[in-house]
Scaffold this motif. Structure first.
Motif, PDB file in Angstrom:
ATOM      1  N   GLU A 103      71.274  97.049 -33.787  1.00 59.21           N
ATOM      2  CA  GLU A 103      69.945  97.510 -34.169  1.00 59.21           C
ATOM      3  C   GLU A 103      69.858  97.760 -35.663  1.00 59.21           C
ATOM      4  O   GLU A 103      68.763  97.753 -36.245  1.00 59.21           O
ATOM      5  N   GLU A 104      71.000  98.002 -36.303  1.00 64.07           N
ATOM      6  CA  GLU A 104      71.042  98.168 -37.738  1.00 64.07           C
ATOM      7  C   GLU A 104      72.457  97.902 -38.229  1.00 64.07           C
ATOM      8  O   GLU A 104      73.428  98.069 -37.488  1.00 64.07           O
ATOM      9  N   ALA A 105      72.539  97.439 -39.463  1.00 63.97           N
ATOM     10  CA  ALA A 105      73.831  97.171 -40.091  1.00 63.97           C
ATOM     11  C   ALA A 105      73.931  98.018 -41.344  1.00 63.97           C
ATOM     12  O   ALA A 105      73.050  97.964 -42.215  1.00 63.97           O
ATOM     13  N   GLU A 106      74.993  98.816 -41.441  1.00 66.84           N
ATOM     14  CA  GLU A 106      75.175  99.725 -42.562  1.00 66.84           C
ATOM     15  C   GLU A 106      76.199  99.165 -43.540  1.00 66.84           C
ATOM     16  O   GLU A 106      77.258  98.682 -43.137  1.00 66.84           O
ATOM     17  N   LEU A 107      75.858  99.233 -44.831  1.00 73.50           N
ATOM     18  CA  LEU A 107      76.735  98.755 -45.886  1.00 73.50           C
ATOM     19  C   LEU A 107      76.980  99.891 -46.876  1.00 73.50           C
ATOM     20  O   LEU A 107      76.058 100.655 -47.192  1.00 73.50           O
ATOM     21  N   GLU A 108      78.209  99.976 -47.376  1.00 73.23           N
ATOM     22  CA  GLU A 108      78.530 100.908 -48.449  1.00 73.23           C
ATOM     23  C   GLU A 108      79.383 100.186 -49.474  1.00 73.23           C
ATOM     24  O   GLU A 108      80.413  99.581 -49.144  1.00 73.23           O
ATOM     25  N   ALA A 109      78.953 100.219 -50.739  1.00 73.25           N
ATOM     26  CA  ALA A 109      79.723  99.598 -51.813  1.00 73.25           C
ATOM     27  C   ALA A 109      80.923 100.472 -52.147  1.00 73.25           C
ATOM     28  O   ALA A 109      80.805 101.695 -52.253  1.00 73.25           O
ATOM     29  N   LEU A 110      82.082  99.836 -52.330  1.00 71.36           N
ATOM     30  CA  LEU A 110      83.309 100.560 -52.653  1.00 71.36           C
ATOM     31  C   LEU A 110      83.751 100.309 -54.093  1.00 71.36           C
ATOM     32  O   LEU A 110      84.810 100.761 -54.500  1.00 71.36           O
ATOM     33  N   SER A 111      82.935  99.592 -54.851  1.00 69.52           N
ATOM     34  CA  SER A 111      83.239  99.323 -56.258  1.00 69.52           C
ATOM     35  C   SER A 111      81.928  99.169 -57.003  1.00 69.52           C
ATOM     36  O   SER A 111      80.863  98.980 -56.400  1.00 69.52           O
ATOM     37  N   ASN A 112      81.994  99.241 -58.318  1.00 73.28           N
ATOM     38  CA  ASN A 112      80.803  99.045 -59.130  1.00 73.28           C
ATOM     39  C   ASN A 112      80.473  97.560 -59.257  1.00 73.28           C
ATOM     40  O   ASN A 112      81.349  96.703 -59.163  1.00 73.28           O
ATOM     41  N   ASN A 113      79.182  97.264 -59.453  1.00 73.57           N
ATOM     42  CA  ASN A 113      78.707  95.885 -59.589  1.00 73.57           C
ATOM     43  C   ASN A 113      79.105  95.030 -58.394  1.00 73.57           C
ATOM     44  O   ASN A 113      79.446  93.851 -58.532  1.00 73.57           O
ATOM     45  N   ALA A 114      79.079  95.645 -57.218  1.00 74.37           N
ATOM     46  CA  ALA A 114      79.385  94.918 -55.978  1.00 74.37           C
ATOM     47  C   ALA A 114      78.147  94.130 -55.554  1.00 74.37           C
ATOM     48  O   ALA A 114      77.047  94.681 -55.470  1.00 74.37           O
ATOM     49  N   LEU A 115      78.335  92.858 -55.302  1.00 73.91           N
ATOM     50  CA  LEU A 115      77.211  91.950 -55.035  1.00 73.91           C
ATOM     51  C   LEU A 115      77.377  91.319 -53.658  1.00 73.91           C
ATOM     52  O   LEU A 115      78.447  90.808 -53.324  1.00 73.91           O
ATOM     53  N   VAL A 116      76.308  91.340 -52.864  1.00 70.81           N
ATOM     54  CA  VAL A 116      76.371  90.830 -51.492  1.00 70.81           C
ATOM     55  C   VAL A 116      75.127  90.019 -51.183  1.00 70.81           C
ATOM     56  O   VAL A 116      74.036  90.291 -51.708  1.00 70.81           O
ATOM     57  N   VAL A 117      75.307  89.000 -50.342  1.00 77.67           N
ATOM     58  CA  VAL A 117      74.177  88.229 -49.812  1.00 77.67           C
ATOM     59  C   VAL A 117      74.215  88.375 -48.291  1.00 77.67           C
ATOM     60  O   VAL A 117      75.295  88.338 -47.688  1.00 77.67           O
ATOM     61  N   THR A 118      73.057  88.586 -47.671  1.00 77.56           N
ATOM     62  CA  THR A 118      72.990  88.737 -46.222  1.00 77.56           C
ATOM     63  C   THR A 118      71.951  87.774 -45.646  1.00 77.56           C
ATOM     64  O   THR A 118      70.971  87.417 -46.295  1.00 77.56           O
ATOM     65  N   LEU A 119      72.191  87.377 -44.398  1.00 75.94           N
ATOM     66  CA  LEU A 119      71.270  86.558 -43.643  1.00 75.94           C
ATOM     67  C   LEU A 119      70.983  87.225 -42.304  1.00 75.94           C
ATOM     68  O   LEU A 119      71.891  87.753 -41.666  1.00 75.94           O
ATOM     69  N   GLU A 120      69.723  87.193 -41.887  1.00 76.80           N
ATOM     70  CA  GLU A 120      69.381  87.454 -40.504  1.00 76.80           C
ATOM     71  C   GLU A 120      68.942  86.139 -39.901  1.00 76.80           C
ATOM     72  O   GLU A 120      67.962  85.545 -40.358  1.00 76.80           O
ATOM     73  N   VAL A 121      69.684  85.671 -38.891  1.00 78.22           N
ATOM     74  CA  VAL A 121      69.426  84.358 -38.302  1.00 78.22           C
ATOM     75  C   VAL A 121      69.005  84.547 -36.862  1.00 78.22           C
ATOM     76  O   VAL A 121      69.748  85.103 -36.039  1.00 78.22           O
ATOM     77  N   GLN A 122      67.803  84.092 -36.541  1.00 82.49           N
ATOM     78  CA  GLN A 122      67.299  84.251 -35.186  1.00 82.49           C
ATOM     79  C   GLN A 122      68.079  83.371 -34.213  1.00 82.49           C
ATOM     80  O   GLN A 122      68.573  82.306 -34.579  1.00 82.49           O
ATOM     81  N   ALA A 123      68.183  83.811 -32.984  1.00 74.98           N
ATOM     82  CA  ALA A 123      68.927  83.069 -31.956  1.00 74.98           C
ATOM     83  C   ALA A 123      68.200  81.772 -31.616  1.00 74.98           C
ATOM     84  O   ALA A 123      66.996  81.651 -31.779  1.00 74.98           O
TER      85      ALA A 123
END
Length: 236
Positions: A216-236
């Motif tokens: 129902e939700e995805a939690e993210l926490e950065a563990l370093s500075n200037n941390a860069l992430v890309v995410t996708l939500e892909v329907q079934a």
């Protein structure tokens, strides 16, 4: 973050690496010349590649089924040409989504003669396409600060509603974000471009990927500075 939802980590040192004089490619899933039965496509998500093209070089890729191809430059700019002569140049702070029918050919070219360029190309199953089409989505790096900013929204941009969305975020250490999928049966996939994160109780370093289902939700926490992430939500 102590809970764990169903998911799979794709560690960077287990990705497929192809290097030629023209390009180097890192593939999270089996793709083109990299085939591994332990790294199959995940639902609609057919391929997730990070590639570097040498100066003045190009690579040509066949489209084996109707697909959306997402091109996200990390450095420089890329000329993006598909069958029928449709061409565009996409640069940093832009994402191009191109819908391509099976049997088409996609060519990626570095317009800089001396400098390499790096980019992501992400492939998603389209189902059925009547014709090729494309859309460009722009963003600014200031929009990404300590948040997951939706850059490509689902349901817009091409004649066929997109069955996925794409978000980017750049975080200082210990900053958090929560992604809530729009659809309960969606796949949530994230890929760390730089730094380190804890995502749904999993530790991810640069170039690691994570697929999560039934959340129902995805939690993210950065563990370093200037941390860069890309995410996708892909329907079934």
């Amino acid at each position: 973050m102590i809970k764990q939802t169903p998911g799979r980590i794709y560690l960077a040192d287990q990705h497929g690496f192809i290097t030629t004089p023209q390009y180097s490619r890192c593939s999270v899933f089996s793709f083109a010349d990299y085939a591994d039965e332990q790294r199959p496509a995940t639902g609609r998500l057919l391929a997730f590649n990070e590639e570097t093209l040498a100066g003045g070089q190009r690579s040509s890729l066949p489209v084996w089924e109707d697909a959306y191809v997402v091109l996200l430059p990390l450095t420089g700019e890329i000329k993006y040409t598909s069958s029928g002569g449709q061409a565009a140049v996409v640069q940093v702070e832009e994402v191009e989504v191109r819908a391509l029918p099976a049997g088409a050919t996609l060519e990626l070219a570095n317009l800089f003669e001396e400098e390499p360029v790096s980019f992501l190309h992400i492939w998603l199953r389209a189902g059925s396409l009547a014709k090729a089409s494309s859309a460009v989505f722009s963003y600014g790096f200031e929009q990404l600060e300590n948040t997951l900013a939706e850059v490509v929204p689902a349901g817009t941009g091409t004649p066929v509603a997109l069955p996925f969305s794409l978000s980017l975020g750049r975080f200082a250490g210990r900053h958090e974000a929560t992604y809530r999928p729009a659809y309960p049966d969606s796949l949530f996939f994230c890929y760390v471009l730089a730094g380190a994160f804890e995502v749904e109780g999993r530790l991810l370093h640069a170039k690691d990927g994570l697929a999560v289902w039934e959340t129902e939700e995805a939690e993210l926490e950065a563990l370093s500075n200037n941390a860069l992430v890309v995410t996708l939500e892909v329907q079934a």
